[in-house]
Scaffold this motif. Structure first.
Motif, PDB file in Angstrom:
ATOM      1  N   ILE A 209       7.612  19.392 -15.986  1.00  0.00           N
ATOM      2  CA  ILE A 209       8.453  18.265 -16.392  1.00  0.00           C
ATOM      3  C   ILE A 209       9.765  18.720 -17.012  1.00  0.00           C
ATOM      4  O   ILE A 209      10.816  18.123 -16.776  1.00  0.00           O
ATOM      5  CB  ILE A 209       7.667  17.380 -17.386  1.00  0.00           C
ATOM      6  CG1 ILE A 209       6.471  16.722 -16.698  1.00  0.00           C
ATOM      7  CG2 ILE A 209       8.567  16.332 -18.004  1.00  0.00           C
ATOM      8  CD1 ILE A 209       5.537  16.010 -17.650  1.00  0.00           C
ATOM      9  N   VAL A 210       9.711  19.810 -17.811  1.00  0.00           N
ATOM     10  CA  VAL A 210      10.870  20.175 -18.631  1.00  0.00           C
ATOM     11  C   VAL A 210      12.140  20.460 -17.824  1.00  0.00           C
ATOM     12  O   VAL A 210      13.209  19.913 -18.148  1.00  0.00           O
ATOM     13  CB  VAL A 210      10.504  21.368 -19.537  1.00  0.00           C
ATOM     14  CG1 VAL A 210      11.758  22.020 -20.106  1.00  0.00           C
ATOM     15  CG2 VAL A 210       9.620  20.884 -20.675  1.00  0.00           C
ATOM     16  N   VAL A 266      25.178  24.333 -24.500  1.00  0.00           N
ATOM     17  CA  VAL A 266      24.137  24.404 -25.537  1.00  0.00           C
ATOM     18  C   VAL A 266      22.813  23.864 -24.999  1.00  0.00           C
ATOM     19  O   VAL A 266      21.740  24.461 -25.200  1.00  0.00           O
ATOM     20  CB  VAL A 266      24.584  23.634 -26.790  1.00  0.00           C
ATOM     21  CG1 VAL A 266      23.442  23.537 -27.793  1.00  0.00           C
ATOM     22  CG2 VAL A 266      25.789  24.306 -27.423  1.00  0.00           C
ATOM     23  N   LEU A 267      22.872  22.725 -24.302  1.00  0.00           N
ATOM     24  CA  LEU A 267      21.642  22.138 -23.753  1.00  0.00           C
ATOM     25  C   LEU A 267      21.013  23.055 -22.702  1.00  0.00           C
ATOM     26  O   LEU A 267      19.786  23.182 -22.633  1.00  0.00           O
ATOM     27  CB  LEU A 267      21.953  20.769 -23.135  1.00  0.00           C
ATOM     28  CG  LEU A 267      22.310  19.650 -24.110  1.00  0.00           C
ATOM     29  CD1 LEU A 267      22.651  18.384 -23.351  1.00  0.00           C
ATOM     30  CD2 LEU A 267      21.156  19.388 -25.059  1.00  0.00           C
ATOM     31  N   ASN A 272      16.663  26.756 -21.126  1.00  0.00           N
ATOM     32  CA  ASN A 272      16.172  28.060 -20.676  1.00  0.00           C
ATOM     33  C   ASN A 272      15.158  28.644 -21.660  1.00  0.00           C
ATOM     34  O   ASN A 272      14.127  29.196 -21.267  1.00  0.00           O
ATOM     35  CB  ASN A 272      17.347  29.031 -20.492  1.00  0.00           C
ATOM     36  CG  ASN A 272      18.235  28.625 -19.338  1.00  0.00           C
ATOM     37  OD1 ASN A 272      17.799  27.921 -18.421  1.00  0.00           O
ATOM     38  ND2 ASN A 272      19.483  29.047 -19.372  1.00  0.00           N
ATOM     39  N   ARG A 273      15.449  28.514 -22.953  1.00  0.00           N
ATOM     40  CA  ARG A 273      14.515  29.047 -23.958  1.00  0.00           C
ATOM     41  C   ARG A 273      13.207  28.275 -23.955  1.00  0.00           C
ATOM     42  O   ARG A 273      12.124  28.859 -24.045  1.00  0.00           O
ATOM     43  CB  ARG A 273      15.173  28.994 -25.343  1.00  0.00           C
ATOM     44  CG  ARG A 273      14.299  29.512 -26.471  1.00  0.00           C
ATOM     45  CD  ARG A 273      15.115  29.808 -27.698  1.00  0.00           C
ATOM     46  NE  ARG A 273      15.938  30.994 -27.508  1.00  0.00           N
ATOM     47  CZ  ARG A 273      15.528  32.225 -27.761  1.00  0.00           C
ATOM     48  NH1 ARG A 273      14.299  32.429 -28.201  1.00  0.00           N
ATOM     49  NH2 ARG A 273      16.311  33.248 -27.575  1.00  0.00           N
ATOM     50  N   ARG A 298       8.515  31.833 -32.870  1.00  0.00           N
ATOM     51  CA  ARG A 298       8.495  32.105 -31.431  1.00  0.00           C
ATOM     52  C   ARG A 298       9.816  31.721 -30.775  1.00  0.00           C
ATOM     53  O   ARG A 298      10.191  32.230 -29.738  1.00  0.00           O
ATOM     54  CB  ARG A 298       7.363  31.319 -30.761  1.00  0.00           C
ATOM     55  CG  ARG A 298       5.989  31.731 -31.168  1.00  0.00           C
ATOM     56  CD  ARG A 298       4.990  31.318 -30.098  1.00  0.00           C
ATOM     57  NE  ARG A 298       5.117  29.930 -29.727  1.00  0.00           N
ATOM     58  CZ  ARG A 298       4.449  28.953 -30.330  1.00  0.00           C
ATOM     59  NH1 ARG A 298       3.635  29.227 -31.333  1.00  0.00           N
ATOM     60  NH2 ARG A 298       4.592  27.717 -29.933  1.00  0.00           N
ATOM     61  N   TRP A 299      10.561  30.759 -31.403  1.00  0.00           N
ATOM     62  CA  TRP A 299      11.823  30.341 -30.826  1.00  0.00           C
ATOM     63  C   TRP A 299      12.915  31.381 -31.065  1.00  0.00           C
ATOM     64  O   TRP A 299      13.957  31.332 -30.439  1.00  0.00           O
ATOM     65  CB  TRP A 299      12.244  29.008 -31.423  1.00  0.00           C
ATOM     66  CG  TRP A 299      11.406  27.890 -30.932  1.00  0.00           C
ATOM     67  CD1 TRP A 299      10.169  27.547 -31.379  1.00  0.00           C
ATOM     68  CD2 TRP A 299      11.706  27.005 -29.869  1.00  0.00           C
ATOM     69  NE1 TRP A 299       9.695  26.498 -30.665  1.00  0.00           N
ATOM     70  CE2 TRP A 299      10.610  26.129 -29.733  1.00  0.00           C
ATOM     71  CE3 TRP A 299      12.800  26.860 -29.012  1.00  0.00           C
ATOM     72  CZ2 TRP A 299      10.581  25.135 -28.791  1.00  0.00           C
ATOM     73  CZ3 TRP A 299      12.770  25.854 -28.077  1.00  0.00           C
ATOM     74  CH2 TRP A 299      11.676  25.011 -27.975  1.00  0.00           C
TER      75      TRP A 299
END
Length: 304
Positions: A209-210, A266-267, A272-273, A298-299
């Motif tokens: 979905i992301v 930025v989005l 991607n992250r 983790r981010w």
């Protein structure tokens, strides 16, 4: 083409790339085009970069940018909730529920968002007054539609309801991508339907979905410029108000483009992250799946 090389006790196959003698022509052409564009940007005085710098942090532009970001964020949150509800309804066993969700998606996806915005803004022509009360009895609450549907209300309704139709289909495709055996195994372990969806299906569906959902988010950010037709001063409309008085059209539009590119960049980095984090447990190199410990750290650190 394969050749064999021998070593001390080893025998390896070396893949020799196919010769592509004309590839350098494409590289040279790409370099020439990029250099020409950069030369034009730096030497053409009509861009008026000094004017661009003067408007880049203008308060009117920044107010418009803030409006655009708020519209995008609120619209996406509402659209996400509605999209998840529509996806669940589309997968329901009830034909009536499936039909209702399908009709919503057909209606809002089949008409332009610009038309929907104008209709929401002029809803008072159809319904001058809103009443809530007992059927065939007294009215408990009433209000004029013109006081309820402001430019902000019409913009959020138009953007969110339209976006929900697209997100509903994206969420539904993500749910269908999860193997049915996962659900059957969860039921065999005694999990309820809600727990199975929340703990088993949805986390796996998010990997599917992301990426398209972030594409929709970026699209919503840019589609928000259409609310200028109802006189809501978002980023583009703020620029239009400026160059309508100063006639500095190109420099002001460049400022608008710069801010759109900054936000989209930025989005994209955030997407991607997030994609890497959601796919950590499925990394081809055998990366470990995320755990509940160190949720926020983790981010920050890189994936193995």
């Amino acid at each position: 083409m394969l050749t064999e090389t021998t070593g001390p006790g080893l025998k390896d196959d070396v893949v020799v790339p196919r010769p592509r003698p004309w590839r350098w022509v494409g590289r040279v052409l790409a370099v020439v085009i990029v250099a020409s564009v950069l030369y034009s940007f730096t030497t053409n005085a009509n861009y008026q970069w000094d004017v661009v710098r003067s408007y880049l942090f203008d308060s009117r532009i920044l107010d418009g940018l803030r409006t655009t970001l708020v519209l995008t964020a609120v619209g996406m949150v509402i659209a996400g909730v509605l999209g998840l509800l529509l996806a669940v309804m589309r997968l329901s066993d009830s034909a009536l529920v499936r039909s209702c969700a399908g009709a919503y998606i057909w209606l809002f996806r089949g008409t332009p968002v610009l038309v929907q915005l104008i209709l929401w803004y002029n809803l008072a022509i159809l319904l001058p007054e809103v009443k809530i009360g007992v059927p065939f009895g007294p009215t408990l609450w009433s209000a004029e539609m013109n006081t309820l549907i402001t430019p902000w209300t019409a913009a959020i309704l138009g953007l969110a309801l339209n976006e929900a139709a697209y997100l509903g289909e994206i969420v539904r495709s993500g749910i269908l991508a999860v193997e049915r055996g996962q659900t059957e195994a969860a039921h065999a372990l005694g999990l309820s339907g809600g727990d199975t969806f929340r703990k088993i299906v949805l986390p796996q569906a998010l990997r599917v979905i992301v990426p398209p959902a972030f594409n929709e988010l970026i699209g919503l950010l840019k589609y928000s410029s259409v609310v200028s037709v109802i006189a809501l001063p978002e980023l583009l409309y703020s620029g239009q108000l400026i160059y309508g008085r100063t006639y500095e059209t190109i420099p002001v539009l460049l400022v608008v483009c710069i801010w759109y590119l900054v936000v989209v960049t930025v989005l994209t980095a955030l997407c991607n992250r997030l994609e890497r984090r959601l796919g950590a447990g499925f990394h081809p190199g055998g990366g470990a799946a995320p755990t509940n410990s160190g949720r926020w750290s983790r981010w920050i650190r890189r994936n193995p």
